[in-house]
Design an enzyme around this catalytic site. Sequence first.
Site, PDB file in Angstrom:
ATOM      1  N   ASP A 143      26.122  14.126 -11.817  1.00 57.72           N
ATOM      2  CA  ASP A 143      27.037  13.960 -10.690  1.00 57.72           C
ATOM      3  C   ASP A 143      28.387  13.566 -11.279  1.00 57.72           C
ATOM      4  O   ASP A 143      28.497  12.520 -11.924  1.00 57.72           O
ATOM      5  CB  ASP A 143      26.494  12.859  -9.762  1.00 57.72           C
ATOM      6  N   LYS A 201      38.286  12.928  -5.070  1.00 54.35           N
ATOM      7  CA  LYS A 201      39.085  11.858  -5.673  1.00 54.35           C
ATOM      8  C   LYS A 201      40.157  12.425  -6.611  1.00 54.35           C
ATOM      9  O   LYS A 201      41.317  12.046  -6.513  1.00 54.35           O
ATOM     10  CB  LYS A 201      38.189  10.894  -6.458  1.00 54.35           C
ATOM     11  N   TRP A 255      24.732   5.274  -6.996  1.00 52.36           N
ATOM     12  CA  TRP A 255      25.442   5.374  -5.716  1.00 52.36           C
ATOM     13  C   TRP A 255      24.390   5.324  -4.590  1.00 52.36           C
ATOM     14  O   TRP A 255      23.432   6.119  -4.619  1.00 52.36           O
ATOM     15  CB  TRP A 255      26.200   6.706  -5.691  1.00 52.36           C
ATOM     16  N   ALA A 284      32.131  12.937 -10.126  1.00 49.79           N
ATOM     17  CA  ALA A 284      33.010  12.808  -8.954  1.00 49.79           C
ATOM     18  C   ALA A 284      34.354  12.190  -9.307  1.00 49.79           C
ATOM     19  O   ALA A 284      35.212  12.048  -8.436  1.00 49.79           O
ATOM     20  CB  ALA A 284      32.317  11.960  -7.882  1.00 49.79           C
TER      21      ALA A 284
END
Length: 394
Positions: free
Chosen positions: A208, A243, A127, A210
Amino acid sequence: MLNALKPQPADKILELVQLYRDDPRDTKVDLGVGVYKNADGVTPVMRAVKAAEKQLWETETTKTYVNLVGDPAFSDAMRQLILADSAPANRIASAATPGGTGAVRQAFELFRMASPEGRIFVSGPTWPNHLTIIKYLGIEMVEYRYFDNATRAVDFDGMAEDLKGAKAGDLVLLHGCCHNPTGANLTQDQWKTVGDILLETGATPMIDIAYQGFGDGLEADAFGTRHIASRVPELMIAASCSKNFGVYRERTGCLMVMSETAEATKTTQGTLAYLNRQNYSFPPDHGARLVTMILNDPALRADWEAELEEVRTGMLGLREQLASELRQRTNSDRFDFIAHHRGMFSRIGATQEQVLTMRHDNAIYMVGDSRMNIAGLNAKTVPLLAEAIVAAGV
Ligand code: LMR
């Protein structure tokens, strides 16, 4: 004084949002920023979130500060959602943060305090905001091989070889599921090998996560994180609720840090509180409170899980449809990887020029590295995209 400021480079993903807004064509298709959209192009407030907000409006009696690291009930609920029983609760320090990005930022700062000479290993690609925050904090970065542009799958041999170059005091950044930007993910066996390498090298992992629930389901998407937590002595987890709860603007996330002992965890916990205080003091509470209510109330939770599952299977359906349209148009299976990728994104392997051609000729907006947000499609726009991909010569 302010004349001394130099213009900063625009964020490529957010810049695209504006370009899309400014395009007058009514056939335009937004496959840019990672925001879920239903078939009507709407990002709905999830049913359970609405219900929890109603309850909260009726019962909340104060807006006074909560706690420097947020409500412990939020930390507990998130720990259970992500880690289940893979790690002892008394070794997990936790802090609520403004979204997943807030958690990433705090994690890197914690890392810099604990290991000032350490390097952060990042997947190639990762990202883009990971890279800019690491650079901003002045931390040395090493890229490990991850995405194979020829197969559009994970180059696991390359990844394993490169991760062996990490050592104690380094941080290895991994995506828990639904890799952003590629959509290519590790298998369970590959996660186990990554666990072996981390133990051999002594490097500390950071995960991470998400998009839990957007790939193969809430439990399956947590496999890698739980596996790593059960094997290594120390781990950082940056989690986002943006999300999977659809609470983007509420900025809801948390940083969890597993230390080697319960004693060390007390210092880690204190450091997380310290870092919150220095950077923004109290973290936002509204989204975290809604998430806690949903996770702890069986009826709200069941409804949230059902809606999340609709979102997930909807995206899988679009993946299948697109792969099939491309199979027919190209008479080949070379785009089948789109059906194998998981999460919101796929990197389709188009050149920057081909991405711009699709933007110019077909009003299709994907990120310059050819990352597309699958949720930006619907049954009607899938054939248009397939047509554009073929016409651009991808
Ligand atoms: C994305 O990658 O598009 C999302 O995570 C949104 C963002 O902040 O970049």
